[in-house]
Design a protein around this motif. Structure first.
Motif, PDB file in Angstrom:
ATOM      1  N   PHE A 367       8.016  10.742   0.768  1.00 56.67           N
ATOM      2  CA  PHE A 367       7.926   9.360   1.221  1.00 56.67           C
ATOM      3  C   PHE A 367       6.489   8.849   1.132  1.00 56.67           C
ATOM      4  N   GLY A 368       5.525   9.735   1.417  1.00 52.32           N
ATOM      5  CA  GLY A 368       4.126   9.346   1.256  1.00 52.32           C
ATOM      6  C   GLY A 368       3.795   9.010  -0.187  1.00 52.32           C
ATOM      7  N   GLY A 369       4.374   9.772  -1.105  1.00 53.56           N
ATOM      8  CA  GLY A 369       4.142   9.510  -2.534  1.00 53.56           C
ATOM      9  C   GLY A 369       4.721   8.181  -2.977  1.00 53.56           C
ATOM     10  N   ILE A 370       5.918   7.840  -2.468  1.00 48.18           N
ATOM     11  CA  ILE A 370       6.523   6.548  -2.811  1.00 48.18           C
ATOM     12  C   ILE A 370       5.702   5.407  -2.231  1.00 48.18           C
ATOM     13  N   SER A 371       5.216   5.589  -1.006  1.00 52.21           N
ATOM     14  CA  SER A 371       4.358   4.568  -0.407  1.00 52.21           C
ATOM     15  C   SER A 371       3.094   4.382  -1.233  1.00 52.21           C
ATOM     16  N   PHE A 372       2.542   5.496  -1.726  1.00 54.22           N
ATOM     17  CA  PHE A 372       1.360   5.386  -2.569  1.00 54.22           C
ATOM     18  C   PHE A 372       1.685   4.653  -3.867  1.00 54.22           C
ATOM     19  N   ALA A 373       2.844   4.933  -4.460  1.00 53.48           N
ATOM     20  CA  ALA A 373       3.248   4.243  -5.688  1.00 53.48           C
ATOM     21  C   ALA A 373       3.334   2.743  -5.447  1.00 53.48           C
ATOM     22  N   GLN A 374       3.887   2.369  -4.292  1.00 56.79           N
ATOM     23  CA  GLN A 374       4.008   0.948  -3.964  1.00 56.79           C
ATOM     24  C   GLN A 374       2.642   0.305  -3.796  1.00 56.79           C
ATOM     25  N   LYS A 375       1.771   0.970  -3.042  1.00 60.51           N
ATOM     26  CA  LYS A 375       0.464   0.369  -2.789  1.00 60.51           C
ATOM     27  C   LYS A 375      -0.458   0.446  -4.002  1.00 60.51           C
ATOM     28  N   PHE A 376      -0.301   1.489  -4.804  1.00 60.87           N
ATOM     29  CA  PHE A 376      -1.059   1.559  -6.050  1.00 60.87           C
ATOM     30  C   PHE A 376      -0.630   0.423  -6.971  1.00 60.87           C
ATOM     31  N   GLY A 377       0.678   0.172  -7.006  1.00 57.22           N
ATOM     32  CA  GLY A 377       1.176  -0.961  -7.778  1.00 57.22           C
ATOM     33  C   GLY A 377       0.646  -2.277  -7.255  1.00 57.22           C
ATOM     34  N   MET A 378       0.583  -2.413  -5.912  1.00 54.65           N
ATOM     35  CA  MET A 378       0.017  -3.622  -5.312  1.00 54.65           C
ATOM     36  C   MET A 378      -1.440  -3.799  -5.704  1.00 54.65           C
ATOM     37  N   GLY A 379      -2.196  -2.688  -5.706  1.00 53.89           N
ATOM     38  CA  GLY A 379      -3.608  -2.762  -6.070  1.00 53.89           C
ATOM     39  C   GLY A 379      -3.813  -3.138  -7.523  1.00 53.89           C
ATOM     40  N   ILE A 380      -3.050  -2.503  -8.409  1.00 56.13           N
ATOM     41  CA  ILE A 380      -3.154  -2.814  -9.839  1.00 56.13           C
ATOM     42  C   ILE A 380      -2.758  -4.265 -10.089  1.00 56.13           C
TER      43      ILE A 380
END
Length: 446
Positions: A367-380
């Motif tokens: 779940f932490g990895g999915i959250s990171f994917a979401q926020k990394f996508g938000m940052g990009i």
């Protein structure tokens, strides 16, 4: 461990959904408001804003998996996840309020303040979101109940997004007649208070039923197991690409309404609200369809359709063509969000899939990895919007060139549409249908 009662009451589903409404006070402001706030209200250069969005995402690479590991390690009398809503609701609200506060500093001071508060709200977002997205896995193991609960969740999330999109621009204009920065601070303060109260409501109305024994596998081995879980890595890519497309479109909607359509604060508000209203309608429709039609097919074909609708909108809408823009944007936003309840149910299923395949459960890190994917996508996406605005010659709160107008239209339609097509294409490799998941449940005895 096998739970005795897998059914969720309506109140509990509402309580579960209220948690995502709280989360979406931040997500919606990041999707819809913050880019416009930083450039046209706060006064940051688009390129400085873009760099900040990128650099802060590096922190997520540490905090997201760390928070996932913390949720795996500690339990309380309230369970493994819910207590974070109780203890972090107030700091969460404060972080939102401070992020939308404009200090009376020089440009360098304001840039430093923006970094500090943006980092603060990002950390608080991580601290409540990872427990929240993990919660569905312990509320029930029934896939139909999970899908139904996620329908409630996404409905309330979109209601929160609707309130942010409709209320914030208008309330900011009213409260800040001579000081728009002050208006945004007060308007987002109201939203922050709402988020705090919603988290507390979620805590008091939900119950953790399913107990998973967390494997004490070393961190490096957990990473290896996670990477070997092909369905999880697929969802990581789906989350990243979908978030990039979603955030680019959402961030530019207010610019599109103001400059391409020539609208005032009311038009900006209602145009964003139109997209969110369509997304709200998509939630119950998605739940209805998936009770009768394969959820995986619905996911992949709707996202491919988004690409086609985006192209149509770019080609036929001209500057100032307001009515047609509203209609097509409503359709586009409706189709985009038909996949949402399916995706958030799929994460818990992918965790169970990995457990069944390897015999070891990697939950918090998943779940932490999915959250990171979401926020990394938000940052990009946020960085891309900043750099693209600069590339197309955007002038904050000024008259836009023809090139800037075309760029804004591209960022609302074709550019995010490409990412949604990629997301739909990835889902052709997802195999956990409801029938397949029953075999996983039997294997895990849940």
């Amino acid at each position: 461990m096998k739970a005795n009662n897998q059914k969720l009451s309506i109140l509990e589903k509402i309580g579960y959904g209220s948690g995502d409404a709280a989360v979406n006070v931040v997500i919606s402001s990041m999707f819809l408001i913050i880019t416009f706030f930083y450039t046209d209200v706060y006064g940051l250069k688009a390129t400085d804003m873009a760099l900040m969005f990128l650099l802060v995402r590096l922190i997520d690479a540490i905090t997201d998996p760390l928070m996932g590991l913390i949720t795996d390690k500690f339990t309380t009398r309230w369970g493994r996840y819910r207590h974070y809503f109780l203890f972090l609701a107030v700091p969460f609200g404060i972080s939102v309020f401070l992020t939308f506060t404009t200090p009376s500093f020089d440009y360098a001071g304001k840039l430093i303040y923006a970094y500090i508060t943006y980092i603060f709200v990002t950390i608080m977002f991580t601290s409540v979101t990872i427990p929240y997205i993990s919660l569905i896995g312990v509320l029930t193991s029934d896939p139909k109940e999970r899908l139904s609960a996620n329908g409630y969740r996404l409905f309330f999330a979109k209601v929160a997004a609707f309130l942010v999109s409709i209320i914030v621009p208008i309330l900011a204009a009213k409260l800040g007649k001579n000081d728009l920065a002050r208006g945004y601070q007060l308007a987002m303060g109201v939203m922050a208070l709402m988020g705090t109260l919603l988290f507390l409501f979620s805590f008091f109305t939900t119950k953790e039923r399913v107990e998973h024994v967390v494997d004490k596998t070393p961190l490096l081995d957990q990473f290896k197991l996670l990477i070997k879980n092909g369905q999880w890595t697929l969802l990581f890519g789906v989350c990243f690409t979908g978030t990039v497309g979603y955030v680019i479109r959402g961030s530019v909607a207010i610019f599109y309404a103001k400059y391409f359509l020539g609208g005032d604060a009311s038009v900006q508000s209602t145009f964003m609200g139109t997209g969110v209203a369509a997304a709200i309608l998509a939630m119950p429709v998605s739940t209805y369809i998936t009770q009768r039609y394969c959820k995986v097919k619905l996911f992949k074909y709707t996202q491919i359709a988004v690409g086609a609708i985006s192209l149509i909108m770019f080609l036929i809408i001209k500057p100032g063509d307001m009515l047609l823009a509203y209609i097509i944007y409503f359709i586009l936003s409706f189709v985009v969000d038909l996949h949402a309840p399916i995706f958030w149910s799929a994460i818990a299923e992918a965790v169970d899939y990995g457990h069944a395949e390897s015999g070891k459960r990697v939950s918090g890190l998943s779940f932490g990895g999915i959250s990171f994917a979401q926020k990394f996508g938000m940052g990009i996406a946020g960085a891309a919007v900043g750099y693209l605005l600069d590339f197309f010659g955007y002038v904050p709160d000024g008259e836009q060139s023809q090139t800037a107008m075309i760029g804004i239209a591209l960022m609302l339609t074709i550019i995010p549409g490409v990412f949604h097509v990629i997301m739909g294409g990835l889902m052709f490799r997802y195999k956990i249908t409801d029938e397949y998941y029953e075999t996983i449940k039997t294997k895990l005895n849940i």
